[in-house]
Structure formats: structure tokens, C-alpha cells
Design a protein around this motif. Structure first.
Motif, PDB file in Angstrom:
ATOM      1  N   ARG A 145       0.854  -1.192   0.000  1.00  0.00           N
ATOM      2  CA  ARG A 145       0.000   0.000   0.000  1.00  0.00           C
ATOM      3  C   ARG A 145       0.888   1.239   0.000  1.00  0.00           C
ATOM      4  O   ARG A 145       1.813   1.351   0.818  1.00  0.00           O
ATOM      5  CB  ARG A 145      -0.905   0.010   1.231  1.00  0.00           C
ATOM      6  CG  ARG A 145      -1.885   1.202   1.255  1.00  0.00           C
ATOM      7  CD  ARG A 145      -2.622   1.290   2.591  1.00  0.00           C
ATOM      8  NE  ARG A 145      -1.723   1.623   3.670  1.00  0.00           N
ATOM      9  CZ  ARG A 145      -1.767   1.067   4.893  1.00  0.00           C
ATOM     10  NH1 ARG A 145      -2.676   0.153   5.172  1.00  0.00           N
ATOM     11  NH2 ARG A 145      -0.887   1.421   5.814  1.00  0.00           N
ATOM     12  N   THR A 146       0.606   2.155  -0.913  1.00  0.00           N
ATOM     13  CA  THR A 146       1.352   3.408  -0.991  1.00  0.00           C
ATOM     14  C   THR A 146       0.394   4.558  -0.733  1.00  0.00           C
ATOM     15  O   THR A 146      -0.657   4.655  -1.371  1.00  0.00           O
ATOM     16  CB  THR A 146       1.994   3.572  -2.373  1.00  0.00           C
ATOM     17  OG1 THR A 146       2.796   2.421  -2.662  1.00  0.00           O
ATOM     18  CG2 THR A 146       2.870   4.808  -2.427  1.00  0.00           C
ATOM     19  N   ASP A 147       0.748   5.419   0.241  1.00  0.00           N
ATOM     20  CA  ASP A 147      -0.110   6.560   0.560  1.00  0.00           C
ATOM     21  C   ASP A 147       0.756   7.698   1.086  1.00  0.00           C
ATOM     22  O   ASP A 147       1.991   7.619   1.061  1.00  0.00           O
ATOM     23  CB  ASP A 147      -1.198   6.174   1.573  1.00  0.00           C
ATOM     24  CG  ASP A 147      -0.634   5.519   2.831  1.00  0.00           C
ATOM     25  OD1 ASP A 147       0.504   5.864   3.228  1.00  0.00           O
ATOM     26  OD2 ASP A 147      -1.318   4.672   3.433  1.00  0.00           O
ATOM     27  N   MET A 148       0.131   8.759   1.573  1.00  0.00           N
ATOM     28  CA  MET A 148       0.874   9.925   2.040  1.00  0.00           C
ATOM     29  C   MET A 148       1.731   9.611   3.262  1.00  0.00           C
ATOM     30  O   MET A 148       2.779  10.219   3.465  1.00  0.00           O
ATOM     31  CB  MET A 148      -0.091  11.064   2.351  1.00  0.00           C
ATOM     32  CG  MET A 148      -0.836  11.580   1.136  1.00  0.00           C
ATOM     33  SD  MET A 148      -1.925  12.954   1.506  1.00  0.00           S
ATOM     34  CE  MET A 148      -0.715  14.242   1.865  1.00  0.00           C
ATOM     35  N   GLU A 149       1.290   8.673   4.064  1.00  0.00           N
ATOM     36  CA  GLU A 149       2.063   8.283   5.243  1.00  0.00           C
ATOM     37  C   GLU A 149       3.196   7.334   4.891  1.00  0.00           C
ATOM     38  O   GLU A 149       4.192   7.267   5.603  1.00  0.00           O
ATOM     39  CB  GLU A 149       1.133   7.626   6.276  1.00  0.00           C
ATOM     40  CG  GLU A 149       0.154   8.582   6.934  1.00  0.00           C
ATOM     41  CD  GLU A 149       0.832   9.454   7.980  1.00  0.00           C
ATOM     42  OE1 GLU A 149       0.882   9.055   9.160  1.00  0.00           O
ATOM     43  OE2 GLU A 149       1.334  10.532   7.611  1.00  0.00           O
ATOM     44  N   THR A 198      -6.035   2.458  -7.580  1.00  0.00           N
ATOM     45  CA  THR A 198      -5.958   3.577  -6.651  1.00  0.00           C
ATOM     46  C   THR A 198      -7.343   3.914  -6.112  1.00  0.00           C
ATOM     47  O   THR A 198      -8.324   3.934  -6.857  1.00  0.00           O
ATOM     48  CB  THR A 198      -5.353   4.803  -7.348  1.00  0.00           C
ATOM     49  OG1 THR A 198      -4.036   4.472  -7.811  1.00  0.00           O
ATOM     50  CG2 THR A 198      -5.244   5.982  -6.388  1.00  0.00           C
ATOM     51  N   VAL A 199      -7.390   4.200  -4.818  1.00  0.00           N
ATOM     52  CA  VAL A 199      -8.618   4.595  -4.133  1.00  0.00           C
ATOM     53  C   VAL A 199      -8.465   6.051  -3.683  1.00  0.00           C
ATOM     54  O   VAL A 199      -7.409   6.438  -3.164  1.00  0.00           O
ATOM     55  CB  VAL A 199      -8.886   3.706  -2.900  1.00  0.00           C
ATOM     56  CG1 VAL A 199     -10.230   4.054  -2.270  1.00  0.00           C
ATOM     57  CG2 VAL A 199      -8.821   2.242  -3.268  1.00  0.00           C
ATOM     58  N   GLY A 241      -6.524  10.739   0.859  1.00  0.00           N
ATOM     59  CA  GLY A 241      -5.941  11.086  -0.425  1.00  0.00           C
ATOM     60  C   GLY A 241      -5.864   9.872  -1.324  1.00  0.00           C
ATOM     61  O   GLY A 241      -6.616   8.900  -1.171  1.00  0.00           O
ATOM     62  N   LYS A 242      -4.945   9.895  -2.288  1.00  0.00           N
ATOM     63  CA  LYS A 242      -4.791   8.771  -3.207  1.00  0.00           C
ATOM     64  C   LYS A 242      -4.024   7.651  -2.521  1.00  0.00           C
ATOM     65  O   LYS A 242      -2.877   7.825  -2.106  1.00  0.00           O
ATOM     66  CB  LYS A 242      -4.073   9.213  -4.478  1.00  0.00           C
ATOM     67  CG  LYS A 242      -4.899  10.150  -5.346  1.00  0.00           C
ATOM     68  CD  LYS A 242      -4.252  10.405  -6.686  1.00  0.00           C
ATOM     69  CE  LYS A 242      -5.091  11.369  -7.518  1.00  0.00           C
ATOM     70  NZ  LYS A 242      -6.422  10.816  -7.802  1.00  0.00           N
ATOM     71  N   VAL A 243      -4.662   6.500  -2.423  1.00  0.00           N
ATOM     72  CA  VAL A 243      -4.059   5.321  -1.805  1.00  0.00           C
ATOM     73  C   VAL A 243      -3.977   4.238  -2.879  1.00  0.00           C
ATOM     74  O   VAL A 243      -4.989   3.857  -3.464  1.00  0.00           O
ATOM     75  CB  VAL A 243      -4.881   4.827  -0.601  1.00  0.00           C
ATOM     76  CG1 VAL A 243      -4.264   3.568  -0.012  1.00  0.00           C
ATOM     77  CG2 VAL A 243      -4.977   5.921   0.454  1.00  0.00           C
ATOM     78  N   LYS A 244      -2.755   3.776  -3.153  1.00  0.00           N
ATOM     79  CA  LYS A 244      -2.549   2.787  -4.215  1.00  0.00           C
ATOM     80  C   LYS A 244      -2.234   1.427  -3.623  1.00  0.00           C
ATOM     81  O   LYS A 244      -1.388   1.292  -2.738  1.00  0.00           O
ATOM     82  CB  LYS A 244      -1.412   3.232  -5.140  1.00  0.00           C
ATOM     83  CG  LYS A 244      -1.195   2.281  -6.318  1.00  0.00           C
ATOM     84  CD  LYS A 244      -0.260   2.856  -7.361  1.00  0.00           C
ATOM     85  CE  LYS A 244       1.169   2.903  -6.886  1.00  0.00           C
ATOM     86  NZ  LYS A 244       2.106   3.303  -7.960  1.00  0.00           N
TER      87      LYS A 244
END
Length: 650
Positions: free
Chosen positions: A379-383, A433-434, A411-414
Motif C-alpha cells: 500500500r502506498t499513501d501519504m504516510e 488507486t482509491v 488522499g490517493k491510496v494505491k
């Protein structure tokens, strides 16, 4: 068209295949090549080069194994077929437009010999066998078979070696050192599609066997032992293998559309390209005991009329040409026997933060993957901008998988799913992406709608409410007028009260923007405040003979014979005009008596002379004004100068 290297014969043991499509594997390469339309493709394993003949540009393009152009062999008028010597030291090219066969040193890439075949012979097909270059020549029913004897002290050319067979077009030629004394010829120019096997052991061809197979052959390839041929032809949704000893059918390799090119690896693996009008998959590899692996190298129809597919001599790579003209590309397939899985990932388009969502997907291949096959999820996100592992998930039945997750950041979560591949499958990666919800932060900016004097220093304060981690705000100033672009004037972390301030020197109407970039839990936001800025304006009267304070103002007294001059000084701007207005006092009220716009010079000065013979004794006044837009621009707010009072006397 090609002389195949010596290899151990291996049978291809199946008669049907399960077909599906997939995209090229990640390790494959694809590069544009300067070829209009390929006639033949030959691979030199010793020097690791690929030769592509292009009769439309009279050239042979030479690339390395990755498709990078090494050089071009030019000046070869209507070059057609190519073939290599058994040691890969020499490349032979049929130059049909010049009636000759040209030899090239494959290391130095320079011509070494030319063998004229006779006036108007038009040689177009070549094969090397038994120390001779066998070539097909002519056109339609005037076609024939000839040879260049390289074993003679002086190489000699002999024509009319067809042994009585009447060719309808120059036949495609094939030979293999593992089947010495044999030359295979196929006529692709007539619907009866004759195949002729010649015995060439004596140097003079003798027909060993022949048969008419029907259809127009597009291409063919000998099996590694040289004992069979696999033929590609239109209308037959299959490649067909025939035994050379009696030309009986051995097996077929089913394909969904017209087969165009075929080649066979040293281990017996058959590869083919098809026309693919429905864009379902254009390149097929038939490995013993498995369904065909399928790749879709190009979304247009595959090129036909030439040999556009070749294995490397060691059988580890497959080279395929797609497109034509400016779209011609050379593809290098690094693991051609492996099946290319199709991986899909489907996540919801939107989801609330910190609440469970479900991601689903499939991993399918022409050789199905069993249940329990592992895939890794990140999972890739802002955090976690570099990605956070969510562990390993496993395929269920039918290649399906699913998992749940509660995204902590908005935000955009891949979600990226990766399959590592195995001995029979290439790796695969896919993602979806969500858009995860974030709260709307409070952001304000003061002074909106206010108007200020020219040159005023005004303090603007942005206030940021509660956020998660990001407390940074940017403030931009965007003065009116295209010559003054928006500019960042302050960037920083808000104070303990949530405020960030900047003082601006206002000289034009200005839009001030405050921006918050957002963080993992609060969405980005921008607010603006537009303020007006007045111009500097003053008016002076000249030509009077005295001034006197009366009726609460200073009056200028002017002889009626004198033309007074009204001098306006205003903040300059290109094309700006001032509006000069006059009023007269009567019976307790000031009445308009006229107004007009006058241009300013570059320094902002306008001088207006009042002429005529005025009545005397009337109280009068004048002022200069800037009007937003009607004064010629809109970079400032409407501004009125002070009234100047005057009286005409006798």
C-alpha cells in the motif's frame, strides 16, 4: 530463407492448445527500427546481431539484441531474402533489383563478394547448403531455381535447376545441415501451394518428393533435425507440420487467425505470429506439453509478406517485427517459453478513511496458476510514500484473490499486487488507486473587499484550523495586470494561534491566495482575498491671477481672457486616461457641466487647456478621476482626486 543451426531433434507433442492473451513481460524490450517493411529477419548468434532486410529503402538494417541500430548496409536495390553461412561468418543477401547476390562479413559488416545471377533474373530467395548458395529467381511462371557454387575455385552461377518443376513464383527455400543433401522449396504464389523436396547431394537438384497442399504459404520453418517443415498459410487457422520424407501431415498448431511468420528453436519450440485482426494476441509460442503462451506485441495487424520472426540460435530469445513505415518496431522477448499472466486489481473508487475496504483481483494465464499461488501486496499513501507491505495473499479458485484493508491515510491510496513468476510464468504487477476521504480544514484570509491607498503597507493574515501533521501555509500575491505574475510572498508554519502573516506594499488591485497542501487526514484547501488599490491623483490650476479662501474652499481667480491649464498627475500605466470633470454652482447645488477622458503621458501627466469666452462670476470646480476599466485598464480601483475651485472674472 534461412539456414538453421545444428541442433538435437525434439518432438512437439500436442495437437491442441488453450489460447488466451496477455501483455508483454516486463523484461522484454521494444525499440523502433528504421525499416519500412521487413522482408526477412536473420539472427547472428556469434556476433549477437539481428539483420532486417528492407527492399523499400534498399537496405539491410543491423541491430544488436536489444534493437539498437548498429549500422545500415545501403545501396542494395530491392534487397529481399537473407541467409547466413553455417559459421555465421557471412551474410548472403538476394538483391533482386540488381540481379545479384551480395556477401557481407558479419563481423566487420562490410561487403566481401558479389555474385551476378544474370540480366533480369531478379533473385529473391536464398538458402545455403552443400557449399552452395541456392536461390530462387524470376517472376510468376518465369520463375526458376539456381545456385552459386562456392566450392569452385571461381564461384560459378547455374540457372534452370528446378528439375522440371514449373514454379508459379520464386519459391521459398530452406535447408538444414542436420539433413544434408536436402533442399526444400515452397511456392507461395499459387493456390495449389506445391511443396517440393529436392535431393541436392550431387550438386544438381533431383525431385525426391512433392505435393500440393492448397492455400498460399506465407512462411515456413524446418524442425531442428531438418526432417519436417512447419508451414504458415492463410485461411488455415493453424500451422501445419509435414514430414519431408513423404510430405504427410504430422500435426497442427492451432491459432485464431491467419498465421504469417513461423520459426522453430533448437529444442523444437515453435513460435508464430498471426494477423490478429481482433487484437486478441499476435505472437504464439508452442512448448511441448503445454498450452501455447500468447503475447500481444502490437495493437495493429501484424506485418505480412515477409519473415518477421526469428529465434536466437541458442533458443533463449525470440525476435519479432511489428508495424511498418514509421511504426516499425523490433521486439526482443527474453523468456519466450514462459506464459505471461494477466493480473488485474480492482479497488473501490472512493472510500472513507480508517474504515475497511475490499480489494479484489485475478491472476490468469494460458497455463493456469493453481490455487494457493502467492502474491505480495503493497500500500502506498501519504504516510508511506515508499510503500508499506501488507504481506502475502493467495489465489483462490479461478485465479481470484481478495483482501481487506483500513487505510489510515486519506488522499490517493494505491494498492500494488505483485506476482514473482515461476519456471513457467513471467512476473506480473498491477495496481489500483482509491480516493480516500479527508476532512475539510478551516482556512481563512482577512481583508477581502477592502480598498487601500496607493503604496499602503497592508498586513494579511491566514488562519489555519485543526490539521493532522502539516501546519504549513503558503501565501501568494497576484497583482492585477498580465505583466505581474502571481508570486509566492510567504511560506511557513503557522504560529500557536494558527496564523501566518505577511505585509504587502499595495500598488495595484491584488488577489491574495492562502494555500494549505493538505496532509494524511485533511484535504488541501485554498482561499483568496481580493483587495482594491487606488491610484495617486492630483490636479493643479495655472493661469489664475490670485487665490482667495471663500465659501470654505480656496478659489482660483482667472481673467475671462485667460485660458487656464488643468494639470493632472496620476499613477502611470500604459494606455491610461484620466477623466476631467467640471461642475458649476447654482442656487445651492453643484451641477455637472461636462467631462472628458484625456490620455496620460509616460510619466502620468495630463495637461488640458480650457478655451472659450466664459461667463463671469460663476463658482466652478474641476477634478480628475481614474475609473476602473473605462480609464483604459483595470489594474487599480476607481479613484477621485480632490476638487479644485475657480471663478472667471472680467
Amino acid at each position: 530463407m534461412r539456414t538453421l543451426p545444428t541442433a538435437t531433434a525434439l518432438a512437439v507433442l500436442f495437437s491442441s492448445a488453450v489460447l488466451a492473451t496477455a501483455a508483454p513481460a516486463a523484461a522484454d524490450t521494444s525499440r523502433p527500427v528504421p525499416v519500412w517493411d521487413v522482408d526477412d529477419t536473420v539472427v547472428d548468434g556469434v556476433h549477437q546481431r539481428v539483420f532486417l532486410s528492407d527492399r523499400y529503402h534498399d537496405q539491410i538494417v543491423v541491430t544488436d539484441y536489444t534493437g539498437r541500430v548498429v549500422t545500415r548496409l545501403t545501396g542494395l536495390h530491392q534487397v529481399r531474402d537473407l541467409t547466413l553461412s553455417p559459421d555465421s561468418g557471412t551474410l548472403y543477401a538476394a538483391v533482386s533489383g540488381a540481379d545479384k547476390i551480395v556477401a557481407f562479413d558479419t563481423e566487420r559488416l562490410t561487403p566481401t563478394a558479389e555474385y551476378p545471377t544474370g540480366d533480369r533474373t531478379i533473385p529473391s530467395r536464398v538458402a545455403y547448403a552443400e557449399g552452395r548458395i541456392w536461390f530462387a529467381y524470376g517472376d510468376q511462371w518465369g520463375s526458376g531455381l539456381g545456385a552459386v557454387d562456392l566450392t569452385a575455385q571461381t564461384p560459378t552461377v547455374t540457372l534452370d535447376l528446378a528439375a522440371g518443376h514449373d514454379w508459379a513464383s520464386p519459391p521459398m527455400l530452406y535447408a538444414d545441415p542436420d539433413n544434408p543433401g536436402t533442399l526444400l522449396a515452397l511456392d507461395g504464389g499459387i493456390s495449389s501451394a506445391p511443396i517440393v523436396v529436392y535431393d541436392i547431394a550431387s550438386g544438381t537438384p533431383v525431385i525426391r518428393t512433392s505435393a500440393e497442399k492448397g492455400g498460399f504459404h506465407d512462411d515456413a520453418a524446418l524442425t531442428p533435425d531438418g526432417q519436417s517443415v512447419v508451414v504458415a498459410g492463410p485461411g488455415n487457422r493453424a500451422l501445419t507440420e509435414y514430414r519431408l520424407s513423404d510430405l504427410s501431415q504430422v500435426r497442427t498448431y492451432p491459432v485464431p487467425s491467419e498465421p504469417l511468420s513461423v520459426d522453430i528453436a533448437p529444442d523444437g519450440t515453435v513460435a508464430a505470429t498471426v494477423l490478429d485482426p481482433d487484437d486478441l494476441g499476435d505472437t504464439y509460442v508452442f512448448t511441448s506439453g503445454q498450452p501455447a503462451s500468447v503475447r500481444n506485441l502490437d495493437h495493429s495487424w501484424m506485418p505480412w509478406g515477409g519473415h518477421a520472426l526469428s529465434w536466437s540460435p541458442d533458443g533463449t530469445k525470440l525476435f519479432a517485427v511489428t508495424g511498418n513505415d514509421a511504426s516499425t518496431r523490433l521486439h526482443t522477448i527474453d523468456a519466450p517459453r514462459k506464459h505471461v499472466p494477466a493480473l488485474t486489481v480492482n479497488a473501490p473508487a472512493t472510500a472513507p478513511r480508517a474504515q475497511s475496504l475490499t480489494v479484489k483481483g485475478t491472476l490468469t494465464a494460458t497455463l493456469p496458476l493453481p490455487a494457493g499461488t502467492p502474491v505480495k501486496v503493497v500500500r502506498t499513501d501519504m504516510e508511506s510514500p515508499e510503500g508499506k507491505s501488507l504481506g502475502t495473499k493467495y489465489l483462490g479458485t479461478g485465479g481470484k484473490f481478495s483482501f481487506t484493508n483500513s487505510p489510515p491515510a486519506g488522499g490517493k491510496v494505491k494498492y500494488t499486487v505483485t506476482y514473482a513468476g515461476d519456471a513457467t510464468h513471467t512476473p506480473a504487477t498491477a495496481s489500483d488507486t482509491v480516493e480516500v476521504s479527508r476532512a475539510k480544514p478551516t482556512l481563512t484570509l482577512n481583508n477581502h473587499g477592502k480598498k487601500y491607498s496607493y503604496g499602503a503597507d497592508v498586513k494579511f493574515t491566514a488562519h489555519l484550523g485543526t490539521t493532522y501533521k502539516n501546519r504549513k501555509v503558503e501565501i501568494y500575491a497576484d497583482p492585477f495586470g498580465s505583466d505581474k505574475p502571481r508570486k509566492l510572498v510567504k511560506s511557513g508554519t503557522v504560529n500557536s494561534n494558527g496564523n501566518l502573516s505577511v505585509v504587502l506594499d499595495l500598488r495595484r488591485d491584488t488577489k491574495v491566495i492562502a494555500k494549505f497542501a493538505g496532509d494524511a487526514r485533511y484535504q488541501p484547501r485554498a482561499v483568496s482575498s481580493t483587495v482594491g488599490t487606488r491610484v495617486r491623483v492630483s490636479t493643479a490650476i495655472s493661469g489664475h491671477y490670485k487665490t482667495k479662501y471663500a465659501w470654505n474652499h480656496t478659489y482660483h481667480y482667472i481673467h475671462k481672457s485667460k485660458d487656464p491649464v488643468f494639470t493632472t498627475t496620476m499613477t502611470p500605466y500604459p494606455g491610461r486616461q484620466q477623466r476631467l470633470q467640471f461642475q458649476v454652482y447654482y442656487d445651492g447645488t453643484w451641477y455637472d457641466s461636462g467631462s472628458e477622458y484625456f490620455p496620460l503621458d509616460a510619466s502620468g501627466v495630463s495637461k488640458v487647456r480650457l478655451t472659450g469666452t466664459p461667463d463671469t462670476g460663476w463658482r466652478m470646480r474641476a477634478r480628475s478621476s481614474y475609473y476602473d476599466t473605462t480609464s483604459g485598464d483595470n489594474v487599480n480601483s476607481t479613484t477621485h482626486g480632490s476638487w479644485k475651485y475657480f471663478i472667471f472674472t472680467g
